[in-house]
Design a protein around this motif. Structure first.
Motif, short mmCIF file in Angstrom:
data_model
loop_
_atom_site.label_atom_id
_atom_site.label_comp_id
_atom_site.label_asym_id
_atom_site.label_seq_id
_atom_site.Cartn_x
_atom_site.Cartn_y
_atom_site.Cartn_z
N SER A 114 0.83 -1.21 0.00
CA SER A 114 0.00 0.00 0.00
C SER A 114 0.86 1.26 0.00
O SER A 114 0.58 2.21 -0.73
N ALA A 115 1.92 1.27 0.80
CA ALA A 115 2.81 2.44 0.85
C ALA A 115 3.50 2.67 -0.49
O ALA A 115 3.61 3.82 -0.95
N MET A 116 3.93 1.61 -1.14
CA MET A 116 4.58 1.76 -2.44
C MET A 116 3.58 2.23 -3.50
O MET A 116 3.91 3.06 -4.35
N ASN A 117 2.36 1.73 -3.44
CA ASN A 117 1.33 2.20 -4.36
C ASN A 117 1.03 3.68 -4.14
O ASN A 117 0.86 4.43 -5.09
N ASP A 118 0.97 4.09 -2.87
CA ASP A 118 0.74 5.50 -2.55
C ASP A 118 1.86 6.38 -3.10
O ASP A 118 1.61 7.45 -3.64
N THR A 119 3.09 5.92 -2.97
CA THR A 119 4.24 6.68 -3.47
C THR A 119 4.14 6.83 -4.98
O THR A 119 4.34 7.93 -5.51
N ARG A 120 3.84 5.76 -5.66
CA ARG A 120 3.70 5.85 -7.13
C ARG A 120 2.54 6.76 -7.51
O ARG A 120 2.64 7.50 -8.48
N SER A 121 1.46 6.71 -6.75
CA SER A 121 0.31 7.58 -7.04
C SER A 121 0.68 9.06 -6.88
O SER A 121 0.22 9.89 -7.66
N ARG A 122 1.48 9.37 -5.88
CA ARG A 122 1.92 10.76 -5.69
C ARG A 122 2.91 11.17 -6.76
O ARG A 122 2.99 12.34 -7.12
N LEU A 123 3.68 10.25 -7.28
CA LEU A 123 4.70 10.55 -8.28
C LEU A 123 4.10 10.71 -9.68
O LEU A 123 4.61 11.49 -10.48
N ARG A 124 3.01 10.00 -9.96
CA ARG A 124 2.41 10.04 -11.30
C ARG A 124 2.07 11.45 -11.78
O ARG A 124 2.43 11.81 -12.90
N PRO A 125 1.38 12.28 -10.98
CA PRO A 125 1.08 13.64 -11.47
C PRO A 125 2.35 14.47 -11.70
O PRO A 125 2.39 15.29 -12.62
N LEU A 126 3.36 14.23 -10.89
CA LEU A 126 4.62 14.96 -11.08
C LEU A 126 5.29 14.56 -12.39
O LEU A 126 5.82 15.40 -13.12
N LEU A 127 5.25 13.27 -12.70
CA LEU A 127 5.80 12.80 -13.98
C LEU A 127 5.02 13.37 -15.16
O LEU A 127 5.61 13.77 -16.17
N ALA A 128 3.71 13.42 -15.02
CA ALA A 128 2.88 13.98 -16.10
C ALA A 128 3.18 15.47 -16.27
O ALA A 128 3.29 15.95 -17.41
N ALA A 129 3.31 16.19 -15.17
CA ALA A 129 3.63 17.62 -15.25
C ALA A 129 5.01 17.83 -15.86
O ALA A 129 5.21 18.74 -16.68
N LEU A 130 5.95 17.00 -15.48
CA LEU A 130 7.30 17.09 -16.05
C LEU A 130 7.26 16.82 -17.55
O LEU A 130 7.92 17.52 -18.32
N ASP A 131 6.48 15.84 -17.95
CA ASP A 131 6.36 15.52 -19.37
C ASP A 131 5.76 16.70 -20.14
O ASP A 131 6.24 17.06 -21.22
N ARG A 132 4.70 17.31 -19.58
CA ARG A 132 4.09 18.47 -20.23
C ARG A 132 5.08 19.63 -20.30
O ARG A 132 5.20 20.31 -21.33
N ALA A 133 5.80 19.86 -19.20
CA ALA A 133 6.78 20.96 -19.17
C ALA A 133 7.89 20.71 -20.18
O ALA A 133 8.33 21.64 -20.87
N GLN A 134 8.32 19.46 -20.29
CA GLN A 134 9.37 19.12 -21.25
C GLN A 134 8.87 19.37 -22.67
O GLN A 134 9.59 19.91 -23.50
N HIS A 135 7.65 18.99 -22.93
CA HIS A 135 7.06 19.21 -24.25
C HIS A 135 6.98 20.71 -24.55
O HIS A 135 7.35 21.16 -25.64
N ASP A 136 6.51 21.49 -23.57
CA ASP A 136 6.42 22.95 -23.76
C ASP A 136 7.80 23.56 -23.97
O ASP A 136 7.97 24.46 -24.80
N LEU A 137 8.76 23.09 -23.21
CA LEU A 137 10.12 23.61 -23.33
C LEU A 137 10.71 23.26 -24.69
O LEU A 137 11.34 24.11 -25.33
N ASP A 138 10.48 22.04 -25.15
CA ASP A 138 10.96 21.65 -26.48
C ASP A 138 10.31 22.52 -27.57
O ASP A 138 10.99 22.97 -28.50
N SER A 139 9.01 22.75 -27.43
CA SER A 139 8.31 23.60 -28.41
C SER A 139 8.87 25.01 -28.39
O SER A 139 9.08 25.61 -29.45
N ALA A 140 9.11 25.55 -27.21
CA ALA A 140 9.66 26.90 -27.10
C ALA A 140 11.05 26.98 -27.71
O ALA A 140 11.39 27.96 -28.39
N MET A 141 11.87 25.95 -27.49
CA MET A 141 13.22 25.95 -28.06
C MET A 141 13.16 25.85 -29.59
O MET A 141 13.92 26.53 -30.28
N ARG A 142 12.26 25.01 -30.12
CA ARG A 142 12.13 24.92 -31.57
C ARG A 142 11.69 26.26 -32.15
O ARG A 142 12.21 26.71 -33.17
#
Length: 151
Positions: A114-142
């Motif tokens: 349960s603790a490991m599942n909770d940790t992954r659940s908290r990390l998922r939105p951060l990974l999604a935000a990082l992915d969106r930010a990376q995409h935005d940053l790549d677009s801005a650089m292009r």
């Protein structure tokens, strides 16, 4: 038929039923433990992958942002320390799995899953935000490179 023989047969059938029931209960408990241990190892692998993906994404984002000297570099260190702390914590969990999980109670195994599942659940939105930010940053650089090329 002799009544003592009949009583002996009934006792034998009851004993066999009890043994079969106990064997089935033990088998179910052993299967549950095995599933929990397998799930713990799978979760540890996934969490490690998530953390490494996050670290790689942060490194890539900071590498692109380092081209702009106006941006602070301290956030890179903070992010790196946070990811490293997560990986150290995961290593402690893997050591616990190796050393303690085989003798742990089912409740302890369930709590760890349960603790490991909770940790992954908290990390998922951060990974999604990082992915969106990376995409935005790549677009801005292009876009920046395209404007430089056109100028």
């Amino acid at each position: 038929m002799n009544s003592s023989l009949m009583l002996g047969l009934i006792a034998l059938v009851v004993l066999a039923a009890v043994l079969v029931g106990a064997t089935l209960a033990y088998r179910r408990r052993a299967d549950r433990r095995a599933r929990s241990l397998h799930q713990l190892l799978e979760l540890a692998d996934r969490l490690e992958s998530d953390l490494k993906t996050c670290r790689a994404g942060l490194q890539q984002a900071h590498a692109v942002m380092s081209l702009n000297p106006d941006l602070p570099a301290s956030s890179e260190q903070e992010a790196r320390h946070a990811i490293d702390a997560g990986l150290r914590s995961l290593l402690q969990q893997r050591i616990w799995i190796r050393d303690k999980a085989p003798r742990a109670s089912q409740e302890e195994l369930d709590q760890t899953v349960s603790a490991m599942n909770d940790t992954r659940s908290r990390l998922r939105p951060l990974l999604a935000a990082l992915d969106r930010a990376q995409h935005d940053l790549d677009s801005a650089m292009r876009e920046h490179l395209r404007r430089e090329h056109d100028a």
